[in-house]
Scaffold this motif. Structure first.
Motif, mmCIF file in Angstrom:
data_model
loop_
_atom_site.group_PDB
_atom_site.id
_atom_site.type_symbol
_atom_site.label_atom_id
_atom_site.label_comp_id
_atom_site.label_asym_id
_atom_site.label_seq_id
_atom_site.Cartn_x
_atom_site.Cartn_y
_atom_site.Cartn_z
ATOM 1 N N UNK A 14 0.846 -1.210 0.000
ATOM 2 C CA UNK A 14 0.000 0.000 0.000
ATOM 3 C C UNK A 14 0.876 1.254 0.000
ATOM 4 N N UNK A 15 1.957 1.225 0.777
ATOM 5 C CA UNK A 15 2.885 2.381 0.781
ATOM 6 C C UNK A 15 3.487 2.590 -0.603
ATOM 7 N N UNK A 17 2.153 1.701 -3.479
ATOM 8 C CA UNK A 17 1.129 2.203 -4.413
ATOM 9 C C UNK A 17 0.939 3.704 -4.290
ATOM 10 N N UNK A 18 1.209 4.241 -3.110
ATOM 11 C CA UNK A 18 1.051 5.687 -2.897
ATOM 12 C C UNK A 18 2.022 6.518 -3.728
ATOM 13 N N UNK A 19 3.134 5.926 -4.109
ATOM 14 C CA UNK A 19 4.152 6.703 -4.841
ATOM 15 C C UNK A 19 4.466 6.116 -6.223
ATOM 16 N N UNK A 22 4.425 7.933 -9.777
ATOM 17 C CA UNK A 22 4.267 9.382 -9.568
ATOM 18 C C UNK A 22 5.594 10.063 -9.928
ATOM 19 N N UNK A 24 6.782 12.764 -9.290
ATOM 20 C CA UNK A 24 7.403 13.554 -8.216
ATOM 21 C C UNK A 24 8.305 12.692 -7.323
ATOM 22 N N UNK A 25 8.120 11.380 -7.377
ATOM 23 C CA UNK A 25 8.786 10.534 -6.382
ATOM 24 C C UNK A 25 9.660 9.425 -6.969
ATOM 25 N N UNK A 68 13.361 13.898 -3.175
ATOM 26 C CA UNK A 68 12.294 14.145 -4.158
ATOM 27 C C UNK A 68 11.570 15.454 -3.873
ATOM 28 N N UNK A 69 11.302 15.700 -2.597
ATOM 29 C CA UNK A 69 10.604 16.939 -2.238
ATOM 30 C C UNK A 69 11.449 18.161 -2.608
ATOM 31 N N UNK A 72 11.585 18.678 -6.410
ATOM 32 C CA UNK A 72 10.335 19.212 -6.972
ATOM 33 C C UNK A 72 10.181 20.701 -6.642
ATOM 34 N N UNK A 73 10.497 21.046 -5.403
ATOM 35 C CA UNK A 73 10.360 22.465 -5.009
ATOM 36 C C UNK A 73 11.393 23.326 -5.745
#
Lengths: 225, 372
Positions: A14-15, A17-19, A22, A24-25, A68-69, A72-73
């Motif tokens: 599940x973790x 699938x969250x990324x 994507x 961004x990640x 990644x954060x 992206x920023x």
């Protein structure tokens, strides 16, 4: 694989699938996938916990997410031509290139230190534009008193009010604004040329000659020229 | 003289409390010592420095708050690691739920701020889930799948309810740029929800979308405010000029400052009569130069019609008509016509302003103007 092991596999899936997928990640996805695969292929949960601890897989996930954060920023701020706001993000990326982290606490502290330092630099960078834009009405009042066409008899009184306004402005700047700002940013120097850079210029949605004139007025108002 | 305790106590209070809490739990070690050292330095500076701004500046430069928080985090993390090392899944679940229950109590008390209050429903769902008899890994998985962990991670005002509140507030404030901003942020949120695997938007994607929208609209908001400020001033100047010719002028506080002699009052009135025409000319030139707006354009401009519809143009329709008729006479050496002066005297004071000022109609009401 026992039931508890299966339940943990489902959680890490599940973790993932969250990324997954994507854009961004990319680093986070790779790190979470490594964690997920380690768990799935482990003979039992005890072996997985040992591998988790030895290979610092959770730390790798945290580092990847921070990377990644920050990427992206930084990309957004580059696109928006906000180089100072991009500064802390690029500093975090440089940090991750130069230092390997073995625990999340150290990572959090190092990133926090960078953010703290840059918060001050960003605030210092934005000090002049906010003060300048906030003073426009005073600058217009001064210009009005100097330039409005009124009977000659009123000139002395109006010019005196202009002189008084400028005296007050310069005193306030020298005795309050500048010293107060330097309590937070000891090296602070107002950079009027910097007002032409996109990040500041866009906050004054008026034509260039007007901004040029107001900059000259503001310097005089503060007693800089 | 030390910094005012009324400033120091609320500033250092939370740090004193954190240190006392850690020491009260019997925790020891270099990180606890570091907390005490940083707090001691902050206390000492408060005694040594008299100027509150200098004090706060020094704390900022020394990065005291961050250093204390880092040490505090290390203490808590160390204690949690030690406690969790040999815990079973059941004990870990119990410990996790205990932490959420503690957070819920704090958030319900309102002490953690509005953003925290908005997480109450999420925390309640988490606790309901945790108490439903599921195992620890199933609980963790369901937090992911139901979007609850993301809902908490993005709790700083990013829930849909909060975004709706922002939009409602912007509409109540009748600020079109702010309304557009709130609408676009809400739309971005919904778009991310539609794409999200578990119906909760990715916090980073939402943060970036929000920053971009706010960045794009900031110049528009600044321009809008600047236009309104400039034409408002022109209208006020014209009111003053005409009123300076009335019989009530000598008693009006615009010209009679406290303690002013009759001669000073007359001087003030004469200044308004003789100088305001030039000032109006200057302000109209500014309006033209900045925004390419002439005097008559004011009344049809989007900013004016919005402010008027929002009941923020406080002048009455009769007074606005008078303002318009005043302008042609407000020239160097000009005198206000007796007919206009008489009308101003009849309006003053209650007829000058609209009775429903400040009572904005619902957002979306068709824009109107006084001369439609």
């Amino acid at each position: 694989m026992d039931q508890r092991h299966q339940e943990y596999v489902a959680y890490y899936e599940a973790r993932l699938r969250n990324v997954a997928g994507n854009p961004l990640y990319p680093h986070t996805e790779a790190a979470v996938r490594a964690l997920y695969e380690a768990l799935r292929s482990a003979p039992n949960l005890e072996a997985f916990r040992e591998q988790l601890e030895q290979e610092k897989l959770e730390v790798a996930c945290a580092v990847a997410r921070v990377r990644d954060q920050a990427s992206a920023r930084a990309a957004l701020y580059d696109e928006l031509e906000e180089p100072v706001r991009a500064g802390p993000e690029k500093a975090v990326l440089a940090l991750l290139e130069s230092r390997a982290f073995t625990d999340v606490q150290s990572l959090t502290e190092a990133v926090g230190a960078i953010e703290g330092e840059w918060r001050q630099r960003i605030a210092a960078d934005e000090t002049l534009i906010e003060e300048f834009w906030g003073d426009w009405k005073i600058l217009e009042d001064i210009e009005e008193s100097e330039q409005a066409v009124v009977p000659h008899a009123w000139h002395p009184e109006r010019l005196e009010s202009v002189a008084k306004e400028r005296r007050t402005g310069a005193e306030h700047y020298q005795q309050q604004t500048l010293p107060e700002t330097r309590k937070f940013f000891p090296e602070y120097q107002p950079d009027y040329q910097g007002l032409w850079e996109v990040r500041h210029r866009r906050k004054m949605p008026l034509a260039d000659p007007i901004v040029q004139r107001r900059i000259a007025c503001h310097r005089r108002y503060r007693g800089i020229d | 003289m030390p910094v005012d305790p009324n400033i120091v106590n609320p500033t250092l209070g939370p740090f004193r409390k954190m240190l006392a809490e850690v020491q009260g739990k019997g925790l020891r070690g270099p990180d606890v010592d570091r907390m005490a050292e940083v707090l001691g330095r902050m206390e000492a500076l408060a005694q040594q420095m008299g100027d509150v701004t200098a004090y706060m500046g020094q704390l900022t430069q020394e990065n005291s708050f961050q250093q204390f928080s880092d040490a505090y985090s290390r203490v808590l993390a160390g204690a949690a690691r030690a406690a969790a090392k040999d815990m079973s899944d059941e004990e870990l679940l119990e410990q996790t739920l205990g932490a959420y229950e503690q957070a819920l109590r704090t958030h319900r008390s309102g002490q953690a701020g509005d953003a925290a209050v908005r997480t109450i429903a999420t925390l309640e769902r988490i606790l309901e889930l945790g108490r439903s008899g599921v195992s620890y890994p199933v609980f963790l998985r369901q937090l992911e799948e139901q979007g609850l962990s993301r809902a908490l991670a993005g709790s700083a005002g990013a829930t849909r309810d909060a975004l709706h509140e922002d939009l409602a507030f912007a509409k109540e404030s009748w600020l079109p740029v702010r309304v557009e901003q709130a609408e676009r942020i809400l739309a971005a949120y919904d778009e991310l929800v539609a794409k999200a695997p578990f119906a909760q938007p990715d916090p980073l994607a939402f943060e970036l979308a929000r920053k971009r929208i706010e960045w794009e609209l900031e110049p528009m908001h600044r321009r809008w405010t600047a236009v309104v400020d400039r034409w408002s001033y022109v209208l006020d100047l014209l009111v003053d000029w005409l009123d300076a010719h009335t019989s009530f002028a000598p008693g009006d506080e615009r010209w009679r400052s406290p303690g002013a002699s009759p001669a000073q009052v007359q001087h003030n009135i004469r200044r308004t009569k003789e100088c305001t025409p030039g000032d109006v000319g200057y302000r109209l030139a500014i309006l033209q130069e900045y925004f390419q707006l002439g005097f008559d354009d004011i009344f049809t401009h989007e900013t004016f019609r919005t402010e008027y519809t929002a009941r923020r143009v406080h002048w009455s329709d009769a007074r606005l008509a008078l303002i318009r008729e005043t302008l042609p006479h407000c020239a160097l050496g000009g005198v206000a016509p007796a007919e206009l002066v008489a009308r101003a005297e009849r309006l003053h004071p209650h007829g000058d302003v609209r009775s429903d000022r400040g009572q904005a109609p619902p957002w979306g009401t068709a824009l109107e103007g006084p001369f439609d």
